[in-house]
Design a protein around this motif. Structure first.
Motif, short mmCIF file in Angstrom:
data_model
loop_
_atom_site.label_atom_id
_atom_site.label_comp_id
_atom_site.label_asym_id
_atom_site.label_seq_id
_atom_site.Cartn_x
_atom_site.Cartn_y
_atom_site.Cartn_z
N GLY A 218 0.78 -1.24 0.00
CA GLY A 218 0.00 0.00 0.00
C GLY A 218 0.81 1.28 0.00
N SER A 219 2.00 1.25 -0.59
CA SER A 219 2.87 2.44 -0.58
C SER A 219 2.23 3.61 -1.32
CB SER A 219 4.18 2.14 -1.29
OG SER A 219 4.74 0.99 -0.75
N VAL A 220 2.39 4.80 -0.77
CA VAL A 220 1.83 5.99 -1.43
C VAL A 220 2.86 6.60 -2.38
CG1 VAL A 220 0.20 6.57 0.38
CG2 VAL A 220 2.53 7.47 0.50
N TYR A 221 2.36 7.18 -3.45
CA TYR A 221 3.19 7.87 -4.45
C TYR A 221 2.47 9.12 -4.92
CZ TYR A 221 6.34 3.88 -5.10
OH TYR A 221 7.27 2.90 -4.91
N THR A 222 3.22 10.08 -5.42
CA THR A 222 2.65 11.24 -6.10
C THR A 222 2.54 10.91 -7.59
OG1 THR A 222 3.66 12.73 -4.50
CG2 THR A 222 2.98 13.69 -6.61
N VAL A 223 1.34 11.11 -8.15
CA VAL A 223 1.11 10.82 -9.56
C VAL A 223 0.73 12.12 -10.26
CG1 VAL A 223 -0.29 9.49 -11.19
CG2 VAL A 223 0.24 8.52 -8.94
N LEU A 224 1.36 12.38 -11.41
CA LEU A 224 1.08 13.61 -12.16
C LEU A 224 0.78 13.29 -13.62
CD1 LEU A 224 4.02 15.85 -10.82
CD2 LEU A 224 1.62 15.93 -10.10
N ASN A 225 -0.08 14.09 -14.23
CA ASN A 225 -0.27 14.03 -15.67
C ASN A 225 0.79 14.97 -16.26
OD1 ASN A 225 -1.21 14.34 -18.37
ND2 ASN A 225 -3.24 13.67 -17.70
N ALA A 226 1.85 14.38 -16.82
CA ALA A 226 3.09 15.12 -17.07
C ALA A 226 2.95 16.29 -18.04
CB ALA A 226 4.18 14.17 -17.56
N GLY A 227 1.94 16.26 -18.90
CA GLY A 227 1.77 17.35 -19.87
C GLY A 227 0.66 18.31 -19.50
N LYS A 228 0.02 18.07 -18.37
CA LYS A 228 -1.15 18.88 -18.01
C LYS A 228 -1.07 19.41 -16.58
CE LYS A 228 -4.22 16.46 -21.26
NZ LYS A 228 -5.35 15.52 -21.42
N LEU A 229 0.13 19.82 -16.19
CA LEU A 229 0.31 20.27 -14.81
C LEU A 229 -0.48 21.55 -14.50
CD1 LEU A 229 4.15 19.72 -14.23
CD2 LEU A 229 2.28 18.18 -13.66
N ASP A 230 -0.80 22.33 -15.54
CA ASP A 230 -1.52 23.59 -15.32
C ASP A 230 -3.03 23.41 -15.19
OD1 ASP A 230 0.79 24.98 -15.22
OD2 ASP A 230 0.66 25.82 -17.25
N GLU A 231 -3.52 22.21 -15.54
CA GLU A 231 -4.97 21.98 -15.42
C GLU A 231 -5.30 21.55 -14.00
OE1 GLU A 231 -6.67 19.45 -18.47
OE2 GLU A 231 -5.19 20.16 -19.94
N PRO A 232 -6.44 22.01 -13.47
CA PRO A 232 -6.80 21.57 -12.12
C PRO A 232 -7.00 20.05 -12.07
CG PRO A 232 -8.59 22.83 -13.15
CD PRO A 232 -7.43 22.91 -14.07
N ALA A 233 -6.47 19.42 -11.04
CA ALA A 233 -6.59 17.96 -10.91
C ALA A 233 -7.82 17.66 -10.07
CB ALA A 233 -5.32 17.40 -10.28
N SER A 234 -8.95 17.44 -10.74
CA SER A 234 -10.22 17.30 -10.02
C SER A 234 -10.92 15.97 -10.31
CB SER A 234 -11.14 18.46 -10.40
OG SER A 234 -11.21 18.57 -11.81
N PHE A 235 -10.32 15.14 -11.15
CA PHE A 235 -10.95 13.86 -11.52
C PHE A 235 -10.38 12.75 -10.64
CE2 PHE A 235 -10.70 10.07 -14.45
CZ PHE A 235 -12.07 9.82 -14.53
N PRO A 236 -11.19 12.24 -9.69
CA PRO A 236 -10.67 11.20 -8.80
C PRO A 236 -10.64 9.85 -9.51
CG PRO A 236 -12.96 11.72 -8.25
CD PRO A 236 -12.61 12.56 -9.43
N CYS A 237 -9.55 9.13 -9.35
CA CYS A 237 -9.44 7.84 -10.04
C CYS A 237 -8.43 6.95 -9.34
CB CYS A 237 -9.00 8.07 -11.49
SG CYS A 237 -7.43 8.93 -11.64
N SER A 238 -8.44 5.67 -9.78
CA SER A 238 -7.39 4.75 -9.37
C SER A 238 -6.46 4.59 -10.57
CB SER A 238 -7.97 3.38 -9.01
OG SER A 238 -8.81 3.50 -7.90
N LEU A 239 -5.16 4.64 -10.30
CA LEU A 239 -4.19 4.42 -11.38
C LEU A 239 -3.85 2.93 -11.38
CD1 LEU A 239 -2.44 6.17 -13.41
CD2 LEU A 239 -0.57 5.76 -11.81
N VAL A 240 -4.19 2.26 -12.49
CA VAL A 240 -4.01 0.80 -12.51
C VAL A 240 -3.13 0.39 -13.69
CG1 VAL A 240 -6.21 0.39 -11.35
CG2 VAL A 240 -6.13 0.42 -13.86
N GLY A 241 -2.61 -0.82 -13.57
CA GLY A 241 -1.72 -1.34 -14.59
C GLY A 241 -2.45 -2.19 -15.61
N ARG A 242 -1.67 -2.93 -16.39
CA ARG A 242 -2.23 -3.72 -17.48
C ARG A 242 -2.17 -5.22 -17.22
NH1 ARG A 242 2.27 -3.65 -22.18
NH2 ARG A 242 0.88 -5.30 -22.85
N CYS A 243 -1.84 -5.60 -15.99
CA CYS A 243 -1.69 -7.03 -15.68
C CYS A 243 -3.05 -7.68 -15.42
CB CYS A 243 -0.81 -7.23 -14.46
SG CYS A 243 0.84 -6.57 -14.65
N CYS A 244 -3.11 -8.98 -15.65
CA CYS A 244 -4.33 -9.74 -15.42
C CYS A 244 -4.41 -10.12 -13.95
CB CYS A 244 -4.35 -10.98 -16.29
SG CYS A 244 -4.14 -10.56 -18.01
#
Ligand SMILES: *Cc1c(COP(=O)(O)O)cnc(C)c1O
Length: 433
Positions: free
Chosen positions: A334-360
């Motif tokens: 359960g380690s925490v990390y900071t996640v950024l949308n690398a090309g959209k740093l100026d847009e407000p980050a208001s969309f809550p989501c889970s960042l998931v991978g591509r594994c089965c």
């Protein structure tokens, strides 16, 4: 941002002086990016702090398990650190980097006879012996070779984990080391001193990881010095080396504290010197074994976003082209990390989501409770910060996914080069007979 090698230039994330969108474009994703200047800066911080606080005999050892590949070990060598190794593969990496093996320290709670033989034949300077069986095996294999192998004994100082939440490996009931509290540490010391082909150089402890509270090191060093004094009084043996292990914390998120390593080491040194004076002990040569705090903030991972799944009334997912195969730490603990949308740093980050991978695997989650810009979509470059430690080194080929490459940015962003190339499907099948 959480480290000063990260900047926003017109809303685009730059790392170590490089535009992350350009790096993703040039090298593809997923991509590990490392900042050589930051690695060197972190190495120097430890080396200067240890030597100015404890004197010229003190040395930091880089814990290679945090990240180990040839280019990185070469940097560590150039910066004058010693090295912790834990396996045949890490020893091979050290050899490939032409690391001076006399300053390599071999760890592991269960070294096989083959491991021990290999390490001796490679000239590993010190074995950090975990238990009596190991001391016995080291003695026997050293006798066969007609050598006297230097060892440290790994002890558990028995620090109460309820007082110190971050502490996990210094407890009496740990799988690592030999406990002081039970009397077994005194027994193993007497035993090691009786072994003809073992040269007991001193003692080691490692109390935990991601530690911000220097009280942990103060308490551990006190207990270790009291033990050293006891061994002098009961066995007439005075330890030459005291290794206080690794564990200083790093910033994964804004709420993590900023740790002043040099100030912390100075505080530990004051306490150690006072304790030595009180016990009438000579100051031992001090070792510390930072892993995470050498490489974590010197690394980021870049991904390309794929599916953005909105499940109205439930939750949202942003999936990326990597996952638990390149960073298993959220899935593991359960380690925490900071996640950024690398090309959209100026847009407000208001969309809550889970960042998931591509594994089965539904546990293949990189981070929960992430906030992205509303416009996040397939093709965006996503950056996970502070991934320099325990990501590449913990990566796997689950689902037969080839591992990402490691790109090294050097000289303030002037040069960029591959330090580890990208695995290919051919690499993944290369061992199949
Ligand atoms: C893991 C480990 C380290 C490094 O710990 P960090 O938290 O990465 O600094 C040092 N010494 C030993 C024995 C370890 O097991």
């Amino acid at each position: 941002m959480i480290c000063d090698n990260l900047t926003s230039v017109n809303g685009v994330l730059h790392f170590a002086g490089q535009n992350t969108l350009s790096l993703a474009e040039e090298f593809g994703t997923p991509l590990y990016v490392m900042d050589e200047d930051r690695i060197r800066y972190n190495c120097r911080t430890y080396r200067n702090a240890l030597q100015s606080s404890f004197g010229p005999d003190a040395q930091p050892l880089y814990a290679g398990k945090a990240a180990s590949f040839t280019r990185l070990i070469r940097i560590v060598k150039e910066e004058g650190l010693g090295l912790d190794v834990v396996s045949a593969g890490e020893i091979a990496t050290a050899k490939k980097a032409e690391f001076p093996m006399e300053t390599a320290y071999f760890h592991s709670n269960n070294k096989t006879d083959a491991d021990i033989a290999l390490a001796m034949d490679c000239g590993v300077g010190y074995f950090v012996a975990d238990n009596v069986e190991e001391v016995s095996a080291v003695n026997a294999l050293a006798a066969e070779r007609g050598i006297r192998q230097k060892i440290l004994l790994r002890l558990t100082p028995g620090i109460d984990p309820h007082t110190y939440a971050a502490v996990a490996t210094g407890k009496v009931d740990s799988k690592f080391g030999t406990a002081i509290e039970t009397g077994q540490a005194a027994e193993i010391t007497a035993y090691a001193l009786s072994c003809q082909n073992v040269d007991l150089a001193g003692f080691h402890c490692h109390v935990g990881s991601q530690v911000f509270d220097s009280d942990v090191f103060l308490r551990a060093s006190e207990i270790m010095l009291e033990f050293i004094a006891e061994m002098r009084d009961s066995l007439g043996y005075t330890a030459r080396i005291l290794d206080l292990g690794g564990g200083y914390g790093v910033r994964y998120v804004e709420s993590d504290p900023v740790l002043d390593i040099a100030a912390n080491i100075e505080m530990v040194a004051k306490s150690v010197k006072a304790k030595c004076a009180a016990l009438n002990l000579p100051l031992p040569a001090i070792r510390m074994e930072p892993g995470r705090s050498i490489v974590a903030d010197a690394g980021i991972t870049l991904y390309t976003a794929g599916t953005v799944k909105r499940i109205p009334g439930y939750k949202n997912y942003v999936s990326v082209d990597g996952g638990m195969t390149d960073n298993p730490r959220f899935a593991l603990y359960g380690s925490v990390y900071t996640v950024l949308n690398a090309g959209k740093l100026d847009e407000p980050a208001s969309f809550p989501c889970s960042l998931v991978g591509r594994c089965c695997e539904s546990g293949d989650i990189l981070q929960e409770n992430v906030k992205m810009p509303e416009s996040v979509c397939r093709g965006d470059t996503i950056a996970v910060l502070t991934t320099g430690a325990y990501n590449y080194s913990m990566s796997s080929n689950y689902n037969r996914i080839p591992r990402p490459p490691v790109v090294m940015v050097s000289e303030g962003g002037k040069t960029v080069s591959l330090a580890v190339r990208r695995e290919t499907p051919e690499d993944v099948t290369a061992l199949d007979l």
